[in-house]
Design a protein around this motif. Structure first.
Motif, PDB file in Angstrom:
ATOM      1  N   ALA A   1      -7.582   6.824 -18.046  1.00  0.00           N
ATOM      2  CA  ALA A   1      -6.796   6.458 -16.859  1.00  0.00           C
ATOM      3  C   ALA A   1      -5.411   5.946 -17.228  1.00  0.00           C
ATOM      4  O   ALA A   1      -4.440   6.184 -16.524  1.00  0.00           O
ATOM      5  CB  ALA A   1      -7.540   5.428 -16.035  1.00  0.00           C
ATOM      6  N   LEU A   2      -5.315   5.221 -18.332  1.00  0.00           N
ATOM      7  CA  LEU A   2      -4.011   4.734 -18.807  1.00  0.00           C
ATOM      8  C   LEU A   2      -3.939   4.940 -20.320  1.00  0.00           C
ATOM      9  O   LEU A   2      -4.904   4.678 -21.023  1.00  0.00           O
ATOM     10  CB  LEU A   2      -3.839   3.243 -18.502  1.00  0.00           C
ATOM     11  CG  LEU A   2      -3.664   2.835 -17.039  1.00  0.00           C
ATOM     12  CD1 LEU A   2      -3.654   1.314 -16.921  1.00  0.00           C
ATOM     13  CD2 LEU A   2      -2.379   3.400 -16.452  1.00  0.00           C
TER      14      LEU A   2
ATOM     15  N   ALA B   1       9.359  -0.021  -8.362  1.00  0.00           N
ATOM     16  CA  ALA B   1       8.523   1.001  -7.737  1.00  0.00           C
ATOM     17  C   ALA B   1       7.694   1.655  -8.828  1.00  0.00           C
ATOM     18  O   ALA B   1       8.229   2.106  -9.838  1.00  0.00           O
ATOM     19  CB  ALA B   1       9.387   2.034  -7.033  1.00  0.00           C
ATOM     20  N   LEU B   2       6.393   1.667  -8.626  1.00  0.00           N
ATOM     21  CA  LEU B   2       5.484   2.291  -9.579  1.00  0.00           C
ATOM     22  C   LEU B   2       5.071   3.625  -8.975  1.00  0.00           C
ATOM     23  O   LEU B   2       4.344   3.656  -7.987  1.00  0.00           O
ATOM     24  CB  LEU B   2       4.281   1.368  -9.769  1.00  0.00           C
ATOM     25  CG  LEU B   2       3.236   1.733 -10.798  1.00  0.00           C
ATOM     26  CD1 LEU B   2       3.842   1.780 -12.181  1.00  0.00           C
ATOM     27  CD2 LEU B   2       2.113   0.704 -10.770  1.00  0.00           C
ATOM     28  N   LEU B   3       5.594   4.705  -9.537  1.00  0.00           N
ATOM     29  CA  LEU B   3       5.377   6.007  -8.907  1.00  0.00           C
ATOM     30  C   LEU B   3       4.520   6.915  -9.780  1.00  0.00           C
ATOM     31  O   LEU B   3       4.329   6.675 -10.960  1.00  0.00           O
ATOM     32  CB  LEU B   3       6.719   6.694  -8.645  1.00  0.00           C
ATOM     33  CG  LEU B   3       7.767   5.889  -7.881  1.00  0.00           C
ATOM     34  CD1 LEU B   3       9.026   6.727  -7.705  1.00  0.00           C
ATOM     35  CD2 LEU B   3       7.240   5.450  -6.532  1.00  0.00           C
ATOM     36  N   GLY B   4       4.050   7.938  -9.156  1.00  0.00           N
ATOM     37  CA  GLY B   4       3.224   8.914  -9.867  1.00  0.00           C
ATOM     38  C   GLY B   4       2.369   9.644  -8.850  1.00  0.00           C
ATOM     39  O   GLY B   4       2.167   9.159  -7.749  1.00  0.00           O
TER      40      GLY B   4
ATOM     41  N   SER C   1      -2.619   9.358 -11.170  1.00  0.00           N
ATOM     42  CA  SER C   1      -1.768   9.174 -12.354  1.00  0.00           C
ATOM     43  C   SER C   1      -2.026   7.833 -13.043  1.00  0.00           C
ATOM     44  O   SER C   1      -1.530   7.594 -14.131  1.00  0.00           O
ATOM     45  CB  SER C   1      -0.301   9.286 -11.957  1.00  0.00           C
ATOM     46  OG  SER C   1      -0.017   8.330 -10.965  1.00  0.00           O
ATOM     47  N   GLY C   2      -2.807   6.958 -12.390  1.00  0.00           N
ATOM     48  CA  GLY C   2      -3.138   5.679 -13.021  1.00  0.00           C
ATOM     49  C   GLY C   2      -2.483   4.472 -12.375  1.00  0.00           C
ATOM     50  O   GLY C   2      -2.640   3.354 -12.854  1.00  0.00           O
ATOM     51  N   LYS C   3      -1.777   4.691 -11.261  1.00  0.00           N
ATOM     52  CA  LYS C   3      -1.081   3.573 -10.589  1.00  0.00           C
ATOM     53  C   LYS C   3      -2.057   2.487 -10.143  1.00  0.00           C
ATOM     54  O   LYS C   3      -1.865   1.313 -10.434  1.00  0.00           O
ATOM     55  CB  LYS C   3      -0.323   4.065  -9.346  1.00  0.00           C
ATOM     56  CG  LYS C   3       0.689   5.148  -9.585  1.00  0.00           C
ATOM     57  CD  LYS C   3       1.395   5.499  -8.293  1.00  0.00           C
ATOM     58  CE  LYS C   3       0.501   5.997  -7.194  1.00  0.00           C
ATOM     59  NZ  LYS C   3       0.103   7.376  -7.201  1.00  0.00           N
TER      60      LYS C   3
ATOM     61  N   LEU D   1       7.532   5.484 -13.805  1.00  0.00           N
ATOM     62  CA  LEU D   1       6.804   6.685 -13.398  1.00  0.00           C
ATOM     63  C   LEU D   1       5.631   6.934 -14.326  1.00  0.00           C
ATOM     64  O   LEU D   1       5.791   6.925 -15.542  1.00  0.00           O
ATOM     65  CB  LEU D   1       7.764   7.864 -13.477  1.00  0.00           C
ATOM     66  CG  LEU D   1       8.022   8.639 -12.202  1.00  0.00           C
ATOM     67  CD1 LEU D   1       9.309   9.418 -12.331  1.00  0.00           C
ATOM     68  CD2 LEU D   1       6.887   9.561 -11.879  1.00  0.00           C
ATOM     69  N   LEU D   2       4.469   7.105 -13.743  1.00  0.00           N
ATOM     70  CA  LEU D   2       3.285   7.407 -14.545  1.00  0.00           C
ATOM     71  C   LEU D   2       2.877   8.850 -14.308  1.00  0.00           C
ATOM     72  O   LEU D   2       2.992   9.351 -13.195  1.00  0.00           O
ATOM     73  CB  LEU D   2       2.120   6.508 -14.136  1.00  0.00           C
ATOM     74  CG  LEU D   2       2.186   5.021 -14.481  1.00  0.00           C
ATOM     75  CD1 LEU D   2       0.962   4.315 -13.918  1.00  0.00           C
ATOM     76  CD2 LEU D   2       2.273   4.801 -15.971  1.00  0.00           C
ATOM     77  N   SER D   3       2.420   9.491 -15.376  1.00  0.00           N
ATOM     78  CA  SER D   3       1.877  10.830 -15.222  1.00  0.00           C
ATOM     79  C   SER D   3       0.678  10.940 -16.136  1.00  0.00           C
ATOM     80  O   SER D   3       0.786  10.710 -17.339  1.00  0.00           O
ATOM     81  CB  SER D   3       2.935  11.863 -15.583  1.00  0.00           C
ATOM     82  OG  SER D   3       2.350  13.140 -15.546  1.00  0.00           O
ATOM     83  N   ARG D   4      -0.464  11.240 -15.570  1.00  0.00           N
ATOM     84  CA  ARG D   4      -1.729  11.318 -16.306  1.00  0.00           C
ATOM     85  C   ARG D   4      -1.940  10.102 -17.204  1.00  0.00           C
ATOM     86  O   ARG D   4      -2.311  10.219 -18.365  1.00  0.00           O
ATOM     87  CB  ARG D   4      -1.783  12.593 -17.147  1.00  0.00           C
ATOM     88  CG  ARG D   4      -1.808  13.836 -16.290  1.00  0.00           C
ATOM     89  CD  ARG D   4      -2.030  15.071 -17.092  1.00  0.00           C
ATOM     90  NE  ARG D   4      -2.014  16.218 -16.218  1.00  0.00           N
ATOM     91  CZ  ARG D   4      -0.922  16.879 -15.888  1.00  0.00           C
ATOM     92  NH1 ARG D   4       0.241  16.501 -16.360  1.00  0.00           N
ATOM     93  NH2 ARG D   4      -0.996  17.916 -15.082  1.00  0.00           N
ATOM     94  N   GLY D   5      -1.662   8.932 -16.652  1.00  0.00           N
ATOM     95  CA  GLY D   5      -1.907   7.694 -17.383  1.00  0.00           C
ATOM     96  C   GLY D   5      -0.833   7.297 -18.371  1.00  0.00           C
ATOM     97  O   GLY D   5      -0.907   6.251 -18.992  1.00  0.00           O
ATOM     98  N   LYS D   6       0.165   8.171 -18.547  1.00  0.00           N
ATOM     99  CA  LYS D   6       1.231   7.842 -19.497  1.00  0.00           C
ATOM    100  C   LYS D   6       2.508   7.469 -18.763  1.00  0.00           C
ATOM    101  O   LYS D   6       2.798   8.023 -17.701  1.00  0.00           O
ATOM    102  CB  LYS D   6       1.518   9.042 -20.402  1.00  0.00           C
ATOM    103  CG  LYS D   6       0.740   8.985 -21.690  1.00  0.00           C
ATOM    104  CD  LYS D   6       0.788  10.282 -22.406  1.00  0.00           C
ATOM    105  CE  LYS D   6       1.950  10.387 -23.361  1.00  0.00           C
ATOM    106  NZ  LYS D   6       1.808  11.623 -24.160  1.00  0.00           N
ATOM    107  N   MET D   7       3.269   6.542 -19.341  1.00  0.00           N
ATOM    108  CA  MET D   7       4.523   6.186 -18.705  1.00  0.00           C
ATOM    109  C   MET D   7       5.578   7.212 -19.130  1.00  0.00           C
ATOM    110  O   MET D   7       5.808   7.400 -20.316  1.00  0.00           O
ATOM    111  CB  MET D   7       4.932   4.791 -19.148  1.00  0.00           C
ATOM    112  CG  MET D   7       5.875   4.134 -18.203  1.00  0.00           C
ATOM    113  SD  MET D   7       6.074   2.412 -18.620  1.00  0.00           S
ATOM    114  CE  MET D   7       7.109   2.583 -20.043  1.00  0.00           C
ATOM    115  N   VAL D   8       6.175   7.890 -18.152  1.00  0.00           N
ATOM    116  CA  VAL D   8       7.114   8.946 -18.508  1.00  0.00           C
ATOM    117  C   VAL D   8       8.553   8.599 -18.131  1.00  0.00           C
ATOM    118  O   VAL D   8       9.481   9.298 -18.495  1.00  0.00           O
ATOM    119  CB  VAL D   8       6.724  10.295 -17.856  1.00  0.00           C
ATOM    120  CG1 VAL D   8       5.495  10.880 -18.529  1.00  0.00           C
ATOM    121  CG2 VAL D   8       6.492  10.148 -16.367  1.00  0.00           C
TER     122      VAL D   8
END
Lengths: 268, 328
Positions: free
Chosen positions: B39-40, B54-57, B61-63, B228-235
Motif C-alpha cells: 500500500a505504501l 493536498a495529498l493526491l493520487g 494509490s495509498g492516500k 502525489l502518490l502513485s501505487r504507494g510511491k511518492m512521485v
C-alpha cells in the motif's frame, strides 16, 4: 481526572440519546414483550391443565405466569448482547475509524455507549413492564429483594459485556457475525432460564448451571423478585458472577490487545 | 514545540488482500487467492506547522492508508512517523486530542440525532470549555450557513449539509492538524467556497495544519503544496505552482467556425475535441506565435478563438498518463 470523567460521561449520554431517537421502537418492544409473555402463558396453562400436579419445579401456575412476565421484562436490559452488534456495525460501516481517532479508548467508547443504550432500555421497557407486573400480579417486594435484584442486574450486565465484547471482536476477522451473535444469545436464554425455569431441570444440570454466569441474567433476578430464591442461593450466584467477572475481564483485555492492530474496517 | 507537524521517514505498509479467481474449476473459484498488497512504499516527507498540503493520487494509490497511519489507526510496517512529536499508533489517545479527522460524509455525526447532539458530544469528548464551545460553534454555524440546519436530525439533511456539519464536528476542538478526506463531495458551490474559506481562515488564525485528499480539482487550489502518490510511491512533492508549471508549455486553443470545413488542424497540435463548428486543440506555446498559426487564426472560416492555460484537471491527467507510460 475530571476531564476523563467528562469524556466518559459524554459517551454515556450519547448512547442514551441515540436510543431516545428510537422511542417508538421501544413502545413496540414493550408491546411485543407483553405479547410474547402471553405465548408462554398459553403454553404453560396447557402443560399444567394436562398434568395432575399443581406445582412444577416449585412453581405453581400463577407463579409460572409471573416468572415469564418477569423474564420478558428483564431480558432486554440484563445482558449486553448489543455490544457485539455495535462492534460489528462499526467495522462493517467503517465508523470504527472515526471512533479510533477520538481521545477515548475504543473499548471505553463501546462499553459506555452500550451502557447508555441499556440504561435507556431499562427505563423504557424493563421499568414500566415491572411496574405493571407488580401492580397487576400483586407482587410484594421487600427492600432487600429490590437491592439484590439491582446487584444481580448490574453484575449480569458486566459479565455479559465481557462475553459479548469478545464475540463482537470476531467481526474483525469475519466482518459479519450475525449468526454467531444469534446463537450465543439463544444459548444465553437457554442456560439462563429464559426458556424454562432452571429449577425444572434435573439436579445435575442445575449444579452445572449454578456455576455458570448466565442464570444471573434471567433466572435469578426473576426468582429474587418472586421471592423464590433463598438468600444463600442469591449470595452464591453473586459470588459465582464475581468469580467469572475477573478472568473474563482479563481475557477481554488479552483478546483486545491481539485484535486492535488488525482493525482496519471494510474498505480501508 | 517542534517546528514540524508531521515527519514521515521511509514508511512502508503491506496489506494481506484476497482476490476471487475468475477462471478454473468450480472449487478453485471458491478458494480465494491471497496476496500481499504494497500500500505504501518508502514514503518520506515533512510537513511544517500551518501548511496546507493536498495529498493526491488515483483510487488505491495509498492516500487513505497514509492518513490512517498519520492518525494512528494503522501502524507502519517499516519506517518512522512522528505527528506533533508523537508516534501515532503507540500514542494514539494523546495525539487524538490534537487531531481533527474528516472521513466520509457523516462519520462524526449520529444518523438519528440532530447535529447539535454530535457537537455537544465533541464538547465532552475533547473537553472544550463551555465559553469556547459556544464561540466556535457560533462562528462555524454562521460562516457555513448552518444556523437553520444544525438542530435537525442528520438523516433529514442533504448530503452537503451533512458534510458541513461533519466538518464542524471535526474542528470544534481547535485541532493542530486536520485530515480532510474528500471534504466537499456533494456540497453546493457557495458552501464549497465557504468551506475552503474557513480552512484558509483557520490556517491564518491558528496556524492549523491541513492535509487534504481530494479528487475535486478546485479544492486543491487552497493548498500551497502537493504530494502525489502513485501505487504507494511518492512521485511528486513540491508547490502547487510547480505542478501547474509542469506541463506549462501547452495552451488550449478553442476555435469557432461559421460552418463545417476540412481544415487539417492536426498540423498545429493535438486535436482534443472536434465538433461540427468547434475545435479544441492542445498547442505548444511557441507554435502560437508562428506565422502559420497566426495565419490559421486569420482565416475567414474562423469566427472566433480563445487561448487558455490548461487547468489542474488536465495537468493531473497528463501526469497520471505519464506515470502509466513509465510503468509500461
Amino acid at each position: 481526572m475530571f476531564k476523563t470523567i467528562d469524556r466518559y460521561l459524554a459517551v454515556l449520554v450519547i448512547g442514551f440519546k441515540q436510543q431516545l431517537a428510537y422511542k417508538k421502537d421501544y413502545f413496540l418492544t414493550l408491546g411485543f414483550r407483553i405479547f410474547a409473555s402471553f405465548i408462554m402463558v398459553a403454553v404453560w396453562t396447557a402443560v399444567y391443565l394436562n398434568s395432575d400436579v399443581t406445582s412444577i419445579g416449585g412453581f405453581t401456575l400463577p407463579q409460572m405466569y409471573l416468572y415469564f412476565f418477569l423474564i420478558n421484562a428483564i431480558a432486554i436490559s440484563s445482558f449486553n448482547e448489543p455490544i457485539s452488534e455495535n462492534i460489528q456495525d462499526d467495522i462493517q460501516s467503517g465508523t470504527v475509524t472515526t471512533a479510533l481517532v477520538k481521545p477515548v479508548a475504543y473499548t471505553a467508547q463501546i462499553f459506555l455507549n452500550s451502557l447508555g443504550n441499556n440504561i435507556f432500555a431499562g427505563l423504557a421497557v424493563t421499568l414500566p413492564f415491572l411496574a405493571l407486573i407488580v401492580l397487576i400480579g400483586h407482587l410484594a417486594l421487600s427492600i432487600q429483594a429490590i437491592a439484590f435484584f439491582l446487584i444481580e442486574m448490574a453484575l449480569s450486565f458486566t459479565v455479559s459485556t465481557f462475553i459479548f465484547f469478545m464475540i463482537g471482536t470476531l467481526a474483525v476477522y469475519l466482518t459479519n457475525i450475525w449468526g454467531i451473535i444469534a446463537v450465543t444469545e439463544s444459548l444465553y436464554m437457554l442456560l439462563g432460564g429464559g426458556v424454562v425455569p432452571l429449577s425444572l431441570l434435573p439436579s445435575w444440570a442445575n449444579n452445572i448451571l449454578a456455576l455458570l454466569p448466565m442464570q444471573l441474567s434471567l433466572y435469578l433476578p426473576a426468582a429474587t423478585l418472586l421471592g423464590m430464591a433463598s438468600t444463600g442461593e442469591i449470595l452464591q450466584s453473586i459470588l459465582v458472577g464475581l468469580v467469572w467477572a475477573v478472568p473474563l475481564f482479563a481475557l477481554s483485555v488479552l483478546v483486545w490487545n491481539r485484535v486492535r492492530g488488525k482493525i482496519t474496517s471494510v474498505g480501508g | 514545540m517542534e517546528d514540524y507537524a508531521v515527519r514521515v521517514e521511509n514508511v512502508s505498509k503491506w496489506f494481506k488482500a484476497h482476490e476471487v479467481r475468475r477462471s478454473g474449476s468450480f472449487v478453485t473459484k471458491l478458494l480465494r487467492k491471497t496476496y500481499f498488497k504494497h500500500a505504501l512504499r518508502d514514503v518520506s516527507f515533512d510537513i511544517k506547522q500551518g501548511e496546507i498540503v493536498a495529498l493526491l493520487g488515483r483510487n488505491g494509490s495509498g492516500k487513505s492508508t497514509l492518513i490512517k497511519i498519520l492518525s494512528g489507526i494503522l501502524h507502519a510496517d517499516s519506517g518512522k512517523v512522528s505527528v506533533l512529536g508523537l508516534e501515532p499508533w503507540t500514542e494514539r489517545i494523546e495525539l487524538a486530542q490534537q487531531l481533527g479527522v474528516v472521513l466520509g460524509a457523516h462519520g462524526q455525526l449520529f444518523w438519528n440525532l440532530p447535529a447539535v447532539d454530535a457537537f455537544e458530544y465533541m464538547r465532552g469528548v475533547y473537553n472544550i470549555g463551555q465559553e469556547e464551545y459556544r464561540r466556535r460553534l457560533r462562528y462555524f454555524l454562521k460562516t457555513l450557513d448552518l444556523e437553520h440546519v444544525y438542530s435537525r436530525q442528520v438523516r433529514t439533511m442533504s448530503l452537503g449539509e451533512q458534510m458541513k456539519c461533519n466538518f464542524v464536528a471535526s474542528v470544534l476542538h481547535n485541532p493542530k492538524i486536520v485530515f480532510l478526506d474528500e471534504p466537499t463531495i456533494g456540497v453546493d458551490l457557495p458552501s464549497k467556497i465557504a468551506l475552503r474559506k474557513t480552512v484558509a481562515e483557520l490556517q491564518a488564525k491558528y496556524k492549523t495544519t491541513f492535509i487534504l485528499t481530494t479528487h475535486i480539482v478546485e479544492d486543491i487550489g487552497i493548498a500551497q503544496r502537493v504530494i502525489l502518490l502513485s501505487r504507494g510511491k511518492m512521485v511528486f512533492d513540491d508547490t502547487r505552482l510547480k505542478l501547474e508549471a509542469m506541463f506549462g508549455d501547452k495552451r488550449h486553443v478553442e476555435l469557432h467556425m461559421a460552418e463545417p470545413n476540412h481544415i487539417n488542424f492536426g498540423r498545429y497540435g493535438k486535436v482534443l475535441k472536434r465538433g461540427e463548428t468547434t475545435v479544441v486543440m492542445e498547442v505548444s506555446k511557441n507554435v502560437l506565435k508562428t506565422k502559420n498559426f497566426l495565419a490559421l487564426l486569420n482565416r475567414k472560416e474562423i469566427l472566433d478563438y480563445r487561448v487558455a492555460e490548461p487547468g489542474l484537471n488536465f495537468i493531473l491527467n497528463k501526469f497520471y498518463a505519464k506515470l502509466d507510460r513509465e510503468k509500461r
